[in-house]
Scaffold this active site. Sequence first.
Site, mmCIF file in Angstrom:
data_model
loop_
_atom_site.group_PDB
_atom_site.id
_atom_site.type_symbol
_atom_site.label_atom_id
_atom_site.label_comp_id
_atom_site.label_asym_id
_atom_site.label_seq_id
_atom_site.Cartn_x
_atom_site.Cartn_y
_atom_site.Cartn_z
ATOM 1 C CB THR A 166 36.242 49.695 49.019
ATOM 2 O OG1 THR A 166 35.863 48.669 48.134
ATOM 3 C CG2 THR A 166 34.887 50.293 49.862
ATOM 4 C CG HIS A 211 59.476 32.536 32.473
ATOM 5 N ND1 HIS A 211 59.145 31.870 31.745
ATOM 6 C CD2 HIS A 211 58.852 33.794 32.127
ATOM 7 C CE1 HIS A 211 58.397 32.288 30.478
ATOM 8 N NE2 HIS A 211 58.272 33.641 30.983
ATOM 9 C CD GLU A 212 58.440 36.977 34.461
ATOM 10 O OE1 GLU A 212 58.935 37.798 33.635
ATOM 11 O OE2 GLU A 212 57.437 36.409 33.857
HETATM 12 P P1 ADP Z 1 38.897 46.122 47.471
HETATM 13 O O1 ADP Z 1 37.872 47.330 47.329
HETATM 14 O O2 ADP Z 1 40.002 46.534 46.681
HETATM 15 O O3 ADP Z 1 38.219 44.843 46.979
HETATM 16 P P2 ADP Z 1 38.503 46.505 50.245
HETATM 17 O O4 ADP Z 1 39.093 47.937 50.370
HETATM 18 O O5 ADP Z 1 37.136 46.249 50.421
HETATM 19 O O6 ADP Z 1 39.471 45.803 48.995
HETATM 20 O O7 ADP Z 1 39.472 45.748 51.362
HETATM 21 C C1 ADP Z 1 38.853 45.141 52.383
HETATM 22 C C2 ADP Z 1 39.447 45.164 53.522
HETATM 23 O O8 ADP Z 1 40.951 44.410 53.478
HETATM 24 C C3 ADP Z 1 39.697 46.447 54.317
HETATM 25 O O9 ADP Z 1 38.752 46.651 54.893
HETATM 26 C C4 ADP Z 1 40.986 46.216 55.045
HETATM 27 O O10 ADP Z 1 40.637 45.769 56.246
HETATM 28 C C5 ADP Z 1 41.604 45.229 54.458
HETATM 29 N N1 ADP Z 1 42.704 45.830 53.278
HETATM 30 C C6 ADP Z 1 42.905 45.723 51.978
HETATM 31 N N2 ADP Z 1 43.661 46.249 51.603
HETATM 32 C C7 ADP Z 1 44.447 47.195 52.512
HETATM 33 C C8 ADP Z 1 45.582 47.881 52.524
HETATM 34 N N3 ADP Z 1 46.300 48.360 51.512
HETATM 35 N N4 ADP Z 1 45.956 48.236 53.773
HETATM 36 C C9 ADP Z 1 45.208 48.134 54.800
HETATM 37 N N5 ADP Z 1 44.188 47.101 54.980
HETATM 38 C C10 ADP Z 1 43.942 46.775 53.753
HETATM 39 ZN ZN ZN Z 2 57.595 35.148 30.009
#
Ligand code: ADP
Ligand code: ZN
Length: 610
Positions: free
Chosen positions: A203, A419-420
């Site tokens: 997201t 394993h890997e």
């Molecule tokens: P998803 O949509 O993959 O379930 P989100 O984008 O809703 O995950 O992530 C939720 C929160 O976690 C974000 O608002 C942020 O605060 C934190 N977060 C997740 N991934 C990252 C990232 N790669 N870098 C920085 N913050 C992150």
């Molecule tokens: Zn294997």
Amino acid sequence: MTKKHFYNTTLFLLFFLSVVAIPRIAFAVFPATEKIPYSDFKKLVQEDRLEEVLLSSTTIKGILKAEDGQKVKKIVTTGKIDDPDLIKNLEAHNVKFSATTEGGGSQYISLIWFIPMIIFLILITRMRRGTTTGLMSIGKSRANVYIDKDTGVTFDDVAGVDEAKEELKEIIDYLQNPQKYQRLGGKIPKGVLLVGPTGTGKTLLAKAVAGEAQVPFFSISGSGFVEMFVGVGAARVRDLFAQAQEKAPCIIFIDELDALGKVRAAAPISGGHEERENTLNQLLVEMDGFDTRKGVILMAATNRPEILDPALLRPGRFDRHILVDRPDIKGREEILKVHCKNIKLGKDVDIKVIAARTPGFVGADLANVVNEAALLAARMGKDTVGMDSIEEAINRAVAGLEKKKRVMSKKEQEIVAYHESGHALVAESVPGADKVHRISIIPRGISALGYTLQLPTEDRYLLTKSELLDRLAVLMGGRVAEEIKFNEISTGAQNDLERATDIAMSMVREYGMSEKMGPMTFQDGRKPQFLDLGFRKSRELSEEVSKDIDGEVKKIIFDAYTRVKSILEENKYRLEILAKLLLEKEVIEGEELRNIISQNVLTPKKESPD
Ligand code: ADP
Ligand code: ZN
């Protein structure tokens, strides 16, 4: 009583219950909640009238001390304001406080309230379906599309997902200058699907694309589409696209696409399915209909791509897939840096150490750890967030995640690393196996704990017998490495063994590659499958032949096992080096692996036995 009368009476009763009776009961049992301004809330703290405070990310809830004669305690809520003194004040007045995801008692009120309401609505839907009178047109009013004119999120806020960012740059560029791309008649991608576990930042990435391109961001959740009202889901989709097209260039983001995009059933069983399918069909129609030239890009996220309806993935729909995987140790370090930006860290804090302590954590988990640590430190009255608070926050998070089976224990990690490493070493020491592209012990998806990714160097249509035997050897590598190191085997090799058995079976039954059975096939019309008991009873194969086939399959497998065992015994020190490094780094790229192997004199390649 006719059916209609029955409905009407029931409807009336339910309506009465939900609107009049239940709220009364609920208010009697559960405390009333009052919304107050933040300034009043502060006053309550100053006047020592609060007993406990619950902090969530958006609201603050205060439970008042009971006054004389009062049975239920009063609850007040107020919106959360960035007030650095809040915690200090609470402490000064001895108020208990804690963080929650959502508030306490009032939830139940709405729950109780909703039950008859829901039944009521289901009945209405049923009636609507039965008769043709357009009883209500709820469609439009309930569309909850969220619009963000400017998300304010940039690529700097998303860390550890460099490959995904790289791929998304093109989309941003396109949103900024659509004409540039269309000049030569090229078609712009319509749909980008972000695939990866929950909390990895899908997201956030979509928002960052909108933020970078400075275009509005329309978002809606797939699970929100699953509605009970006939026609509402489809109406929402139509609405969403209509609104978006007016505001183009923009991004439409559908979270949890799988909730609405599950494979359509051949014969829908219940009304719920039917409704979801209507919604999905509408989405497909809109996707085909909208014009990318206006600059609308559709993005969606899912953690279960395998259950999506294939129609969604066809060219011209979600035909771009971007993997947003769990971060490795370096990625976690970068994510932590992003979230620590506004935190007063103690001098003893080493972000590298935190990253090393949190294998399996996704971005959302890391954000939580940092926040929790800050709250803990504040509660203890510290001036900065020290390593002790962070350690404590990590421990709490690990306990929670272990329950949800999302992180591996140290021992499990070690087993997976050996394993890997076993797979990888065998793959590099037999001539006919594909080169190792990457080894990882970061859990991916649900089934695989780690993975060794091999990429073929060329497209293959034919495989020789020795190549098949080499593949088989690679598959056995994991199990044998576990055995050599721990003198014990785990369940982790099940999928490998299944695939190995499949190969051996096919060699004997389909390809005529067993000397004893000769150049013949022994198929019974079905694809051979491991543990396919059916084929034993097949009329075409005599019992004796079946027995021989089994014997040959067994021989191939056992020969492969012996061969792999000798390869790995000879490379035992390499196995150690590799597994230890893997435990430390979590991911090793193919080049690096080959460097490690060649640093020590390579044992001569083992030819396939014959
Ligand atoms: P998803 O949509 O993959 O379930 P989100 O984008 O809703 O995950 O992530 C939720 C929160 O976690 C974000 O608002 C942020 O605060 C934190 N977060 C997740 N991934 C990252 C990232 N790669 N870098 C920085 N913050 C992150
Ligand atoms: Zn294997």
